[in-house]
Design a protein around this motif. Structure first.
Motif, mmCIF file in Angstrom:
data_model
loop_
_atom_site.group_PDB
_atom_site.id
_atom_site.type_symbol
_atom_site.label_atom_id
_atom_site.label_comp_id
_atom_site.label_asym_id
_atom_site.label_seq_id
_atom_site.Cartn_x
_atom_site.Cartn_y
_atom_site.Cartn_z
ATOM 1 N N GLU A 1 -0.643 6.819 -10.287
ATOM 2 C CA GLU A 1 -0.718 5.476 -9.713
ATOM 3 C C GLU A 1 0.366 5.271 -8.664
ATOM 4 O O GLU A 1 0.114 4.706 -7.586
ATOM 5 N N LYS B 1 6.802 -6.709 -0.563
ATOM 6 C CA LYS B 1 6.274 -6.827 -1.925
ATOM 7 C C LYS B 1 5.986 -8.289 -2.282
ATOM 8 O O LYS B 1 6.792 -9.176 -2.012
ATOM 9 N N ASN C 1 4.954 -1.097 -5.884
ATOM 10 C CA ASN C 1 4.352 -2.351 -5.422
ATOM 11 C C ASN C 1 3.544 -2.980 -6.557
ATOM 12 O O ASN C 1 2.318 -2.966 -6.557
ATOM 13 N N GLN D 1 0.153 4.541 -4.589
ATOM 14 C CA GLN D 1 0.845 3.427 -3.936
ATOM 15 C C GLN D 1 1.694 3.929 -2.768
ATOM 16 O O GLN D 1 1.738 3.301 -1.702
#
Length: 460
Positions: free
Chosen positions: A333, A89, A355, A337
């Motif tokens: 969403e 990340k 993320n 991811q």
């Protein structure tokens, strides 16, 4: 032995202090403007004390050793999660990640802690169910007093910034206090059911009514739905018991009182904040409800009737938004991811908020606010299964036991505590702020542990 008993009794009494801690937390945030709140300090210290007691018990208790291994396994997957995401990340906010995982481990630690607590009190013949019900009642009275006093004095915090109306008393987090009240409400109903022998003793339902009124102040679907579910559960459970077990005045009186309260709820619904807020939400979605035929309108110049266009059908997306309040967008969403994430994140999780990208100034990465999805995407397949393995094992065993012995297990205690647990899980799945919120998860852990120990599902 004496010191251990004192510790567990103090731990159980900690339930009473939860609303006080939450009010002090609001004061810390709003008046002192500090992030290290009373709530954080008190709950971390309590969690540490439970862990230390569990380690002490593990020296001579096989069950405590099993619980310790479970928590070590959970800690291991979290450490792996942090180590992996440090390299995956970018950006990676270590403080936010650690704060989130501190919230995640609270529920499992509280569950094993309360399980050991109830096992000990059961062994030394302390009436732990009665004490727990009474402590939940005290907590409900504190919450109700805060809501009523803050509303009368005009010092209540608002639950919404615009359009909708609702109040949270002196509690900072509206979603969390709404979940707490929904979980406590069935226990106040149980208190009333156990003490109301005849109609003239309706006063035992007063704590329930006070908490229900306070829940109406919130203006949320969770609050209103919680009241309706508990009242329906009380009425139908009394009805079933009346026709299958005992036709007593006590059962008949409680059945009638719950039916009257359902009628009162139905009659007062149009003047409640949640009723206004539902229409406000519909308006934001450009949904118009046609409740009947309107008077015909005519053009003043031509005299012809004005034909209005038929409103468009409500779409599935609008229904989801009405139910989940935009959570479905964040869920999609996060799914996207997860699909794009490397295998390491699929197995051990994407950590806090997935993320995330660099947020705008003054904002932070946000969760979906649907706990089971948040936990799955944050912990990954292995981490999620590790965390859920112990609670799921006991829930399945309890359900099998309940169904097999329905004649003995269908009691007001099991029904009302069961409703509290189901409401906790339901709110967790749809509105969040339960399993990922220590202020709420402690109630769910206590309720679940009590059910398991009382019915012999958890034994040393």
């Amino acid at each position: 032995m004496k010191n251990e008993k004192t510790f567990w009794l103090f731990a159980l009494a900690f339930i009473i202090w939860q609303p006080v801690i939450d009010v002090l937390t609001s004061a810390s945030l709003l008046l002192l403007n500090i992030n290290l709140t009373v709530g954080v300090i008190a709950r971390v210290l309590f969690m540490a004390a439970i862990v230390l007691m569990l380690l002490w018990k593990a020296r001579h208790s096989g069950l405590a050793r099993k619980y310790t291994i479970y928590l070590i396994g959970l800690a291991a997957v979290i450490v792996i999660n942090i180590a992996l995401n440090l390299n995956v990340k970018d950006p990676y906010y270590i403080a936010s990640e650690l704060k989130f995982f501190n919230k995640v481990v609270y529920f499992p630690i509280m569950f094993v802690g309360f399980s050991m607590l109830y096992l000990y009190l059961k062994r030394v013949h302390v009436p732990f169910k009665e004490k727990t019900t009474t402590y939940f009642l005290y907590a409900s009275l504190i919450i109700s007093a805060v809501f009523i006093v803050s509303f009368i004095t005009g010092t209540s915090l608002s639950n919404y910034s615009h359009t909708k109306i609702g109040f949270t008393g002196w509690f900072f987090a509206g979603n969390e206090i709404g979940a707490i009240m929904s979980i406590i409400l069935p226990i106040t109903a149980l208190y009333a059911i156990e003490r109301t022998e005849r109609m003239k003793e309706w006063r035992y339902w007063v704590p329930f009514v006070l908490l229900a009124i306070s829940m109406q102040f919130l203006g949320t679907k969770v609050g209103y739905g919680g009241i309706l579910v508990v009242l329906l559960a009380a009425f139908f459970s009394m009805l079933i018991i009346y026709f299958t077990k005992e036709r007593t005045e006590k059962i008949r009186s409680n059945m009638l009182i719950s039916l009257i309260l359902i009628a009162v709820l139905a009659v007062t619904t149009p003047i409640t904040p949640v009723f206004h807020n539902m229409f406000a939400h519909l308006s934001l979605l450009n949904i118009e409800l046609d409740f009947g035929s309107k008077e015909k309108e005519f053009d003043s110049e031509t005299g012809e009737e004005i034909i209005e266009e038929e409103p468009e059908d409500i779409t599935n997306e609008q229904i989801q938004n009405l139910v989940f309040s935009s959570r479905e967008k964040y869920l999609q969403e996060m799914k996207d991811q997860f699909v794009e994430a490397p295998m390491s994140q699929k197995l051990f999780g994407m950590g806090f908020a997935g993320n995330y990208e660099e947020p705008e100034p003054g904002k932070t990465p946000r969760m979906i606010e649907m706990d089971f999805f948040d936990l799955f995407f944050s912990l990954g397949i292995i981490g999620f299964l590790t965390m859920m393995s112990l609670p799921l094992y006991y829930v399945i065993r309890f359900l099998i036991h309940f169904i097999r012995n329905i004649n003995q297990t269908f009691t007001p205690v099991n029904v009302m505590y069961g409703v509290a647990f189901i409401l906790g899980l339901g709110i967790s799945a749809t509105a969040g702020h339960v399993l990922t919120a220590p202020a709420v998860s402690i109630y769910v852990a206590a309720v679940m542990a009590l059910l398991m120990v009382r019915d012999g599902i958890i034994e040393e």
